[in-house]
Design a protein around this motif. Sequence first.
Motif, PDB file in Angstrom:
ATOM      1  N   GLY A   1      30.766 -17.848 -36.484  1.00 59.83           N
ATOM      2  CA  GLY A   1      31.072 -16.426 -36.587  1.00 59.83           C
ATOM      3  C   GLY A   1      29.899 -15.581 -37.045  1.00 59.83           C
ATOM      4  O   GLY A   1      29.975 -14.352 -37.031  1.00 59.83           O
ATOM      5  N   THR A   2      28.788 -16.236 -37.455  1.00 65.12           N
ATOM      6  CA  THR A   2      27.587 -15.486 -37.826  1.00 65.12           C
ATOM      7  C   THR A   2      26.653 -15.442 -36.616  1.00 65.12           C
ATOM      8  O   THR A   2      26.886 -16.118 -35.612  1.00 65.12           O
ATOM      9  N   ILE A   3      25.571 -14.680 -36.716  1.00 64.92           N
ATOM     10  CA  ILE A   3      24.619 -14.608 -35.603  1.00 64.92           C
ATOM     11  C   ILE A   3      23.897 -15.939 -35.397  1.00 64.92           C
ATOM     12  O   ILE A   3      23.281 -16.157 -34.359  1.00 64.92           O
ATOM     13  N   TYR A   4      23.982 -16.834 -36.396  1.00 67.12           N
ATOM     14  CA  TYR A   4      23.287 -18.124 -36.318  1.00 67.12           C
ATOM     15  C   TYR A   4      24.163 -19.225 -35.725  1.00 67.12           C
ATOM     16  O   TYR A   4      23.725 -20.360 -35.592  1.00 67.12           O
ATOM     17  N   ASP A   5      25.398 -18.889 -35.397  1.00 69.86           N
ATOM     18  CA  ASP A   5      26.326 -19.864 -34.819  1.00 69.86           C
ATOM     19  C   ASP A   5      25.746 -20.422 -33.511  1.00 69.86           C
ATOM     20  O   ASP A   5      25.446 -19.670 -32.588  1.00 69.86           O
ATOM     21  N   GLY A   6      25.577 -21.745 -33.440  1.00 68.66           N
ATOM     22  CA  GLY A   6      25.074 -22.388 -32.234  1.00 68.66           C
ATOM     23  C   GLY A   6      23.559 -22.453 -32.130  1.00 68.66           C
ATOM     24  O   GLY A   6      23.030 -23.049 -31.195  1.00 68.66           O
ATOM     25  N   ALA A   7      22.851 -21.866 -33.110  1.00 70.80           N
ATOM     26  CA  ALA A   7      21.383 -21.887 -33.051  1.00 70.80           C
ATOM     27  C   ALA A   7      20.845 -23.303 -33.252  1.00 70.80           C
ATOM     28  O   ALA A   7      19.941 -23.752 -32.543  1.00 70.80           O
ATOM     29  N   LEU A   8      21.414 -24.012 -34.207  1.00 78.56           N
ATOM     30  CA  LEU A   8      20.987 -25.376 -34.507  1.00 78.56           C
ATOM     31  C   LEU A   8      21.967 -26.347 -33.861  1.00 78.56           C
ATOM     32  O   LEU A   8      23.140 -26.377 -34.202  1.00 78.56           O
TER      33      LEU A   8
ATOM     34  N   LEU B   1      15.740 -12.447 -41.629  1.00 75.82           N
ATOM     35  CA  LEU B   1      15.196 -13.623 -40.953  1.00 75.82           C
ATOM     36  C   LEU B   1      13.871 -14.043 -41.585  1.00 75.82           C
ATOM     37  O   LEU B   1      13.015 -13.215 -41.843  1.00 75.82           O
ATOM     38  N   PHE B   2      13.735 -15.363 -41.820  1.00 73.71           N
ATOM     39  CA  PHE B   2      12.572 -15.889 -42.544  1.00 73.71           C
ATOM     40  C   PHE B   2      11.340 -16.097 -41.667  1.00 73.71           C
ATOM     41  O   PHE B   2      10.231 -16.184 -42.172  1.00 73.71           O
ATOM     42  N   PHE B   3      11.536 -16.271 -40.358  1.00 74.84           N
ATOM     43  CA  PHE B   3      10.460 -16.790 -39.517  1.00 74.84           C
ATOM     44  C   PHE B   3      10.148 -15.913 -38.310  1.00 74.84           C
ATOM     45  O   PHE B   3      11.008 -15.201 -37.802  1.00 74.84           O
ATOM     46  N   SER B   4       8.896 -16.041 -37.855  1.00 74.16           N
ATOM     47  CA  SER B   4       8.506 -15.510 -36.556  1.00 74.16           C
ATOM     48  C   SER B   4       7.959 -16.674 -35.744  1.00 74.16           C
ATOM     49  O   SER B   4       7.502 -17.679 -36.297  1.00 74.16           O
ATOM     50  N   VAL B   5       8.028 -16.556 -34.422  1.00 69.52           N
ATOM     51  CA  VAL B   5       7.543 -17.608 -33.523  1.00 69.52           C
ATOM     52  C   VAL B   5       6.153 -17.213 -33.034  1.00 69.52           C
ATOM     53  O   VAL B   5       5.951 -16.111 -32.523  1.00 69.52           O
ATOM     54  N   THR B   6       5.186 -18.107 -33.186  1.00 72.59           N
ATOM     55  CA  THR B   6       3.784 -17.783 -32.909  1.00 72.59           C
ATOM     56  C   THR B   6       3.255 -18.392 -31.618  1.00 72.59           C
ATOM     57  O   THR B   6       2.136 -18.105 -31.214  1.00 72.59           O
ATOM     58  N   THR B   7       4.042 -19.253 -30.984  1.00 68.66           N
ATOM     59  CA  THR B   7       3.608 -19.958 -29.770  1.00 68.66           C
ATOM     60  C   THR B   7       4.728 -19.920 -28.737  1.00 68.66           C
ATOM     61  O   THR B   7       5.900 -19.851 -29.098  1.00 68.66           O
ATOM     62  N   ASP B   8       4.370 -20.003 -27.477  1.00 65.69           N
ATOM     63  CA  ASP B   8       5.367 -20.010 -26.404  1.00 65.69           C
ATOM     64  C   ASP B   8       6.255 -21.254 -26.507  1.00 65.69           C
ATOM     65  O   ASP B   8       5.754 -22.384 -26.485  1.00 65.69           O
TER      66      ASP B   8
ATOM     67  N   GLY C   1      21.517 -25.115 -45.476  1.00 67.92           N
ATOM     68  CA  GLY C   1      21.114 -25.060 -44.073  1.00 67.92           C
ATOM     69  C   GLY C   1      20.534 -23.721 -43.653  1.00 67.92           C
ATOM     70  O   GLY C   1      20.241 -23.499 -42.480  1.00 67.92           O
ATOM     71  N   THR C   2      20.340 -22.822 -44.619  1.00 69.53           N
ATOM     72  CA  THR C   2      19.843 -21.483 -44.294  1.00 69.53           C
ATOM     73  C   THR C   2      18.493 -21.524 -43.595  1.00 69.53           C
ATOM     74  O   THR C   2      18.301 -20.890 -42.550  1.00 69.53           O
ATOM     75  N   THR C   3      17.550 -22.264 -44.169  1.00 71.50           N
ATOM     76  CA  THR C   3      16.195 -22.313 -43.605  1.00 71.50           C
ATOM     77  C   THR C   3      16.215 -22.805 -42.169  1.00 71.50           C
ATOM     78  O   THR C   3      15.605 -22.196 -41.271  1.00 71.50           O
ATOM     79  N   LEU C   4      16.912 -23.903 -41.919  1.00 66.73           N
ATOM     80  CA  LEU C   4      16.934 -24.483 -40.579  1.00 66.73           C
ATOM     81  C   LEU C   4      17.651 -23.583 -39.580  1.00 66.73           C
ATOM     82  O   LEU C   4      17.227 -23.465 -38.424  1.00 66.73           O
ATOM     83  N   HIS C   5      18.730 -22.950 -40.000  1.00 71.85           N
ATOM     84  CA  HIS C   5      19.442 -22.053 -39.083  1.00 71.85           C
ATOM     85  C   HIS C   5      18.602 -20.815 -38.754  1.00 71.85           C
ATOM     86  O   HIS C   5      18.608 -20.346 -37.611  1.00 71.85           O
ATOM     87  N   HIS C   6      17.900 -20.298 -39.735  1.00 71.45           N
ATOM     88  CA  HIS C   6      17.016 -19.157 -39.474  1.00 71.45           C
ATOM     89  C   HIS C   6      15.908 -19.549 -38.498  1.00 71.45           C
ATOM     90  O   HIS C   6      15.579 -18.793 -37.578  1.00 71.45           O
ATOM     91  N   ALA C   7      15.322 -20.723 -38.715  1.00 69.41           N
ATOM     92  CA  ALA C   7      14.244 -21.194 -37.838  1.00 69.41           C
ATOM     93  C   ALA C   7      14.761 -21.438 -36.425  1.00 69.41           C
ATOM     94  O   ALA C   7      14.133 -21.031 -35.433  1.00 69.41           O
ATOM     95  N   ALA C   8      15.914 -22.100 -36.320  1.00 74.49           N
ATOM     96  CA  ALA C   8      16.493 -22.388 -35.004  1.00 74.49           C
ATOM     97  C   ALA C   8      16.852 -21.107 -34.265  1.00 74.49           C
ATOM     98  O   ALA C   8      16.646 -20.992 -33.053  1.00 74.49           O
ATOM     99  N   TYR C   9      17.378 -20.140 -34.989  1.00 71.54           N
ATOM    100  CA  TYR C   9      17.740 -18.852 -34.380  1.00 71.54           C
ATOM    101  C   TYR C   9      16.499 -18.163 -33.806  1.00 71.54           C
ATOM    102  O   TYR C   9      16.524 -17.665 -32.667  1.00 71.54           O
ATOM    103  N   ALA C  10      15.408 -18.152 -34.577  1.00 71.85           N
ATOM    104  CA  ALA C  10      14.167 -17.529 -34.110  1.00 71.85           C
ATOM    105  C   ALA C  10      13.650 -18.231 -32.860  1.00 71.85           C
ATOM    106  O   ALA C  10      13.184 -17.588 -31.913  1.00 71.85           O
ATOM    107  N   LEU C  11      13.735 -19.554 -32.843  1.00 72.61           N
ATOM    108  CA  LEU C  11      13.256 -20.331 -31.689  1.00 72.61           C
ATOM    109  C   LEU C  11      14.116 -20.096 -30.453  1.00 72.61           C
ATOM    110  O   LEU C  11      13.595 -19.935 -29.344  1.00 72.61           O
ATOM    111  N   LYS C  12      15.433 -20.082 -30.639  1.00 73.12           N
ATOM    112  CA  LYS C  12      16.319 -19.844 -29.501  1.00 73.12           C
ATOM    113  C   LYS C  12      16.115 -18.427 -28.941  1.00 73.12           C
ATOM    114  O   LYS C  12      16.131 -18.223 -27.723  1.00 73.12           O
ATOM    115  N   LYS C  13      15.917 -17.458 -29.814  1.00 73.98           N
ATOM    116  CA  LYS C  13      15.673 -16.085 -29.374  1.00 73.98           C
ATOM    117  C   LYS C  13      14.368 -15.975 -28.585  1.00 73.98           C
ATOM    118  O   LYS C  13      14.209 -15.073 -27.760  1.00 73.98           O
ATOM    119  N   SER C  14      13.455 -16.920 -28.849  1.00 73.49           N
ATOM    120  CA  SER C  14      12.164 -16.921 -28.150  1.00 73.49           C
ATOM    121  C   SER C  14      12.178 -17.820 -26.922  1.00 73.49           C
ATOM    122  O   SER C  14      11.124 -18.070 -26.331  1.00 73.49           O
TER     123      SER C  14
END
Length: 206
Positions: free
Chosen positions: A50-57, A157-164, A180-193
């Motif tokens: 139900g959060t924006i991170y649902d399914g990211a990881l 959001l904790f992270f930005s993606v620096t590579t393709d 699981g906050t760190t991993l979900h934030h990272a996964a969300y950033a990666l999926k968005k990229s």
Amino acid sequence: MICLICSSSFSEKASWRKLLLIKEPDVICEKCLSKFEKMKDRESENEWKGTIYDGALDSVQSIYIYNEWMKQVFQQYKFQLDVDLAKIFVSDFQLLNKVQELIVPIPLHPEMLLMRTFSQVDQLLIAANVPFTHVLAKTLNRSQVGKSKKDRMSSELFFSVTTDVQNKNILLVDDLYTTGTTLHHAAYALKKSGAQRVIAVTLIRA
């Protein structure tokens, strides 16, 4: 041999794997080794549903339980800067050499890296001779200690993606899984990229 944890002298047990140079030499004694508890299979919580991170990881696995012994060793490694302790977990992380995903460690914020002098996650992989690629940058340097789960989930959001990472399958590596906050934030950033699949492995799970 001298145990890296208790500094006692011990004799290394002989084995064919060691004679054939398949297994790394022991770096801690049997008594210290026996105090670590392997993590058993554990169902993932649905607290991110139900959060924006649902399914990211897509999945996460942890190697050890965060018992009192691991807490002591982890404190010595991470906060007392005892880098050599990464050698304890070489055999655990060497298994990552068999995966097909792009291995990506969770980075420290540059200010934290300067203070700690080394990245504890990078060092676990370096000790095990596991190749990895940095594709994330930590953009926030705020501690999550003391925050409620709700506050952690709704934080910036904790992270930005620096590579393709378009269409890549990624394996995130971190040291400690609590909420699981760190991993979900990272996964969300990666999926968005554009990452296709993001799974994770951590040394410890609380």
